[in-house]
Scaffold this active site. Structure first.
Site, mmCIF file in Angstrom:
data_model
loop_
_atom_site.group_PDB
_atom_site.id
_atom_site.type_symbol
_atom_site.label_atom_id
_atom_site.label_comp_id
_atom_site.label_asym_id
_atom_site.label_seq_id
_atom_site.Cartn_x
_atom_site.Cartn_y
_atom_site.Cartn_z
ATOM 1 C CB CYS A 70 -3.028 8.287 5.670
ATOM 2 S SG CYS A 70 -3.108 6.576 5.049
ATOM 3 C CG ASP A 130 -3.770 7.625 -2.502
ATOM 4 O OD1 ASP A 130 -3.992 8.359 -1.521
ATOM 5 O OD2 ASP A 130 -3.284 6.489 -2.404
ATOM 6 N NE ARG A 151 -5.562 0.053 -2.990
ATOM 7 C CZ ARG A 151 -5.160 0.724 -1.901
ATOM 8 N NH1 ARG A 151 -3.912 0.693 -1.531
ATOM 9 N NH2 ARG A 151 -6.018 1.426 -1.196
ATOM 10 C CE LYS A 171 -6.384 5.828 2.715
ATOM 11 N NZ LYS A 171 -5.681 4.641 2.924
ATOM 12 C CE LYS A 186 2.716 9.004 -5.091
ATOM 13 N NZ LYS A 186 2.914 9.648 -3.821
ATOM 14 N NE ARG A 230 -0.940 1.969 3.342
ATOM 15 C CZ ARG A 230 0.104 2.728 3.656
ATOM 16 N NH1 ARG A 230 1.173 2.213 4.244
ATOM 17 N NH2 ARG A 230 0.108 4.019 3.385
ATOM 18 N N GLY A 231 0.224 2.382 -0.299
ATOM 19 C CA GLY A 231 0.961 3.632 -0.458
ATOM 20 C C GLY A 231 1.287 3.770 -1.941
ATOM 21 C CB ALA A 232 0.432 6.451 -4.335
HETATM 22 P P1 RI2 Z 1 2.972 7.560 -0.702
HETATM 23 C C1 RI2 Z 1 -1.973 5.993 0.787
HETATM 24 O O1 RI2 Z 1 -3.095 5.251 0.375
HETATM 25 C C2 RI2 Z 1 -2.350 7.269 1.532
HETATM 26 O O2 RI2 Z 1 -3.550 7.845 1.067
HETATM 27 C C3 RI2 Z 1 -1.131 8.116 1.247
HETATM 28 O O3 RI2 Z 1 -1.323 9.500 1.492
HETATM 29 C C4 RI2 Z 1 -0.912 7.810 -0.228
HETATM 30 O O4 RI2 Z 1 -1.185 6.395 -0.347
HETATM 31 C C5 RI2 Z 1 0.430 8.153 -0.793
HETATM 32 O O5 RI2 Z 1 1.446 7.355 -0.238
HETATM 33 P P2 RI2 Z 1 -3.229 3.665 0.721
HETATM 34 O O6 RI2 Z 1 -2.488 2.918 -0.362
HETATM 35 O O7 RI2 Z 1 3.049 7.261 -2.153
HETATM 36 O O8 RI2 Z 1 -2.664 3.434 2.095
HETATM 37 O O9 RI2 Z 1 3.367 8.962 -0.392
HETATM 38 O O10 RI2 Z 1 -4.713 3.351 0.687
HETATM 39 O O11 RI2 Z 1 3.745 6.545 0.139
#
Ligand code: RI2
Length: 322
Positions: free
Chosen positions: A112, A181, A47, A192, A217, A4-6
């Protein structure tokens, strides 16, 4: 949600294409290309909201080139490696830009867990600034706990709060810092769930809000009026089935993301510098031009609009807007 995390999702997608290229047993170039596109389509479906995923697929698959399977494979491997390398460099460059906005002694509120946002704090701390943080737990999955742990590892003083305490603590913070995201062409920040309410509170209290978002992004489809799909997640993340049954007949909704309009955002921090949200479209045009391909589709299926649904209104889905 294991990955997780974009930014992490983007790196994993490039890595998955690389693995597919290495492990493919195709002996014909056309078959190899087709299996790579099939892998891209499957990854694309995992996703819907983080545009870093299709942007990663686009970067790698658009560089698939060669007359033989060996050459095609090598082109994928080299593109995937270059993508991950660029991703890491972009995040540290972005961190240095974001750190310039933080002064010694500042307190930052986070939402988040975002590696891009943390890169800003890390760069500030490494340059000798003392930073403290108010960390929102971020229901329903409490990813704020990851942020709290990583900030402690950096030596940042952390106060963890429930999401609904954000306004109460707004007076003692100097910045709200979130990730993203996706960033839409009008400068809206898709992040988030809870980010938009946080931004409204921050604006009301006069606290600047910055969104840390590498250029992967930026959502190229929004240049041509497409909206960003908001992922709806399992209701069991909100309430367990037993409690739900004991309450009675209720609906439960669990959107993972929301849309913060540009008027509530002070700066979008990228590896190319910081931008007021309204001007991010200029960077998007520079990076993507006016159109983008969908190289994971078979050539015959791409069509004029890449086979996408177009509602053509150029706005954000009404259910997700403020
Ligand atoms: P980075 C996460 O979504 C959060 O919304 C966070 O702000 C975003 O991804 C960007 O993350 P999720 O995948 O790329 O946890 O900065 O649902 O690490």
């Amino acid at each position: 949600m294991e990955i997780r995390g974009a930014a992490t999702i983007a790196a994993a997608a490039a890595g998955a294409l690389r693995s597919q290229a290495v492990e493919s047993t195709a002996s014909e170039p056309a078959v190899f290309e087709s299996t790579m596109r099939a892998a891209g389509r499957r990854l694309h479906q995992t996703r819907p909201t983080a545009v870093s995923l299709p942007n990663a697929l686009r970067f790698v698959l658009q560089r698939m080139d060669g007359e033989t399977v060996g050459a095609l494979r090598a082109s994928i491997i080299s593109a995937a490696d270059e993508f991950v390398d660029r991703l890491e460099r972009a995040q540290s460059d972005l961190g240095r830009v974001g750190a310039n906005r933080l002064r010694d002694g500042d307190c930052v509120m986070t939402h988040c867990h975002s590696t891009d946002a943390l890169a800003c704090i890390e760069a500030a701390v490494k340059s000798g600034k003392e930073i403290s943080a108010v960390v929102k737990e971020t229901r329903p999955r409490n990813q704020g706990h990851i942020t709290a742990r990583e900030l402690r590892e950096l030596g940042v003083e952390v106060t963890l709060i429930v999401d609904s305490a954000a306004r109460r603590y707004m007076r003692q913070v100097d910045h709200v810092l979130v990730g993203a995201d996706s960033i839409a062409a009008d400068g809206s920040v898709i992040n988030k769930i809870g980010t938009s309410g946080l931004a409204v509170n921050a604006r009301d209290r006069g606290v600047p809000i910055m969104a840390a978002a590498q250029t992967i992004k930026l959502h190229p489809d929004t240049l041509t009026g497409h909206t960003v799909e908001i992922e709806m997640r399992d209701e069991r993340e909100v309430i367990d089935p037993e409690s739900r049954n004991s309450i009675g007949d209720i609906a439960v909704k669990n959107p993972a993301f929301d849309v913060t309009p540009p008027r509530y955002v002070d700066a979008i921090i990228t590896e190319r510098g910081q931008f007021p949200p309204e001007s991010i479209v200029t960077l998007m045009r520079e990076l993507f031009g006016e159109s983008v391909g969908e190289p994971w589709e078979e050539p015959a299926d791409r069509g004029v609009d890449g086979g996408r649904d177009a509602d053509g209104n150029g706005a954000i889905d009404e259910e997700t807007d403020l």
